[in-house]
Design an enzyme around this catalytic site. Structure first.
Site, short mmCIF file in Angstrom:
data_model
loop_
_atom_site.label_atom_id
_atom_site.label_comp_id
_atom_site.label_asym_id
_atom_site.label_seq_id
_atom_site.Cartn_x
_atom_site.Cartn_y
_atom_site.Cartn_z
N ILE A 1 3.15 4.76 -0.38
CA ILE A 1 4.30 4.98 -1.13
C ILE A 1 4.78 3.79 -1.93
CG2 ILE A 1 6.64 5.94 -0.92
CD1 ILE A 1 5.77 7.59 1.37
N ARG B 1 4.04 -7.81 4.10
CA ARG B 1 3.35 -9.03 5.02
C ARG B 1 2.14 -9.63 4.37
NH1 ARG B 1 3.37 -6.75 10.95
NH2 ARG B 1 2.43 -4.76 9.94
N LYS C 1 14.96 7.31 11.08
CA LYS C 1 14.98 8.09 9.78
C LYS C 1 15.97 8.98 9.48
CE LYS C 1 11.33 6.14 8.26
NZ LYS C 1 11.61 5.15 7.15
N THR D 1 -1.44 8.09 3.98
CA THR D 1 -1.56 6.34 3.65
C THR D 1 -2.04 5.77 4.74
OG1 THR D 1 0.75 6.34 4.82
CG2 THR D 1 0.50 6.90 2.23
N TYR E 1 11.31 6.76 15.82
CA TYR E 1 11.16 6.88 14.38
C TYR E 1 11.83 7.96 13.88
CZ TYR E 1 8.88 8.14 10.06
OH TYR E 1 8.41 8.29 8.79
N ASN F 1 11.46 0.68 1.43
CA ASN F 1 10.36 1.52 1.92
C ASN F 1 9.71 0.92 3.18
OD1 ASN F 1 7.94 3.52 1.55
ND2 ASN F 1 6.76 1.49 1.50
N ASP G 1 7.90 -10.64 6.84
CA ASP G 1 8.10 -9.71 7.90
C ASP G 1 9.71 -9.33 7.71
OD1 ASP G 1 8.78 -7.89 10.03
OD2 ASP G 1 8.04 -9.09 11.44
N SER H 1 0.86 -1.32 0.02
CA SER H 1 0.08 0.05 0.01
C SER H 1 0.74 1.12 -0.13
CB SER H 1 -0.95 0.14 1.51
OG SER H 1 -0.15 0.12 2.30
#
Length: 269
Positions: free
Chosen positions: A21, A41, A163, A194, A159, A94, A67, A19
């Site tokens: 991007i 997954r 990144k 998303t 997070y 991604n 996974d 799904s």
């Protein structure tokens, strides 16, 4: 063109392709004639997308459900691609997830899982396929980071840190690869509509922030692939995200950190 030309024996390995991007980048590559290997997954979604791309563009589209945070699953993926007789000439890293809340609230295991998927899996796949790209003298890697990479984010601490790792690694390796025929393009989108927000327990963010803040997966994917074709080092889709990246890089931390915390806590009550 920085991306290799399509061939029947080559594939673009796209992770997190079920799904958002990832799926849209797969569509952009398929439009350009590239065969794809879709990884995520959710097997049913992967098969649906693979069928769509085969029918629309006549390309080879394979799937592998796993996974990627699991090292054994990455071994199995690599072995399966080898069995299929494919060469990974484009790698799209991604797959990833986030989580809203303080470091203590999110808990140790969730954050370790985040590091395994957002960081370890990306490094592993780059380490597997980049040397082969160098040997062939061609290849393109697209790593999906975030505008969060440009500054620490309270309540998104782990997070944002993952990144920042993606961005730092990608920029450094792109410089190392100069003249090799292989490129690394790091993509740093801002908020995107998303399923990511729901998975990160941030489902209220879209309703509580202005519409102009958001971009679509289609917009991000188009800029990502176009940037990779041009051999760009970093792509930040959207003028607003570009401004946010600039502010994040240059604002004093004693100003930026409390402001970032306040913005996120208002957006995700």
């Amino acid at each position: 063109m920085a991306l290799p030309q399509p061939s029947r024996s080559s594939t673009a390995l796209v992770t997190g392709a079920s799904s958002g991007i990832g799926a849209e980048i797969a569509r952009e590559l398929a439009r350009r004639g590239h065969g794809v290997t879709l990884v995520a997954r959710r097997e049913e979604r992967l098969r649906e997308l693979a069928g769509e791309l085969k029918d629309a563009h006549g390309i080879n589209a394979g799937t592998f459900a796993c996974d990627l945070g699991d090292a054994a699953a990455r071994d199995a993926l690599t072995a399966e691609i080898g069995k299929r007789g494919l060469e990974v000439e484009i790698l799209v890293d991604n797959a990833g997830f986030g989580g809203f809340g303080s470091f203590v609230e999110l808990g140790r295991e969730r954050q370790l899982d985040m590091v395994r998927l957002n960081v370890e899996a990306m490094v592993d796949l780059m380490g597997r396929y980049m040397p082969l790209m160098q040997q062939r003298g061609r290849g393109g890697i697209i790593n999906i980071a975030s505008v969060a990479a440009f500054q620490p984010l309270p309540d998104n601490a782990t997070y944002a840190a993952t990144k920042a790792f993606v961005l730092s690694l990608g920029e450094a390796v792109q410089e190392e690869l100069k003249g090799s025929g292989v490129t690394v393009t790091t993509v740093c989108p801002g908020p995107v509509r998303t399923e990511f927000m729901d998975a990160a327990d941030m489902s209220g963010a879209e309703e509580n922030t202005p519409g102009f803040v958001w971009t679509t997966p289609e917009e991000v994917a188009a800029e990502a692939v176009t940037g990779a074709e041009k051999g760009k080092r970093v792509v930040v889709p959207g003028t607003l995200s570009q401004a946010a990246a600039l502010v994040g890089q240059h604002s004093p931390r004693f100003v930026a950190l409390p402001l970032a915390k306040q913005i996120w806590r208002r957006a995700v009550p």
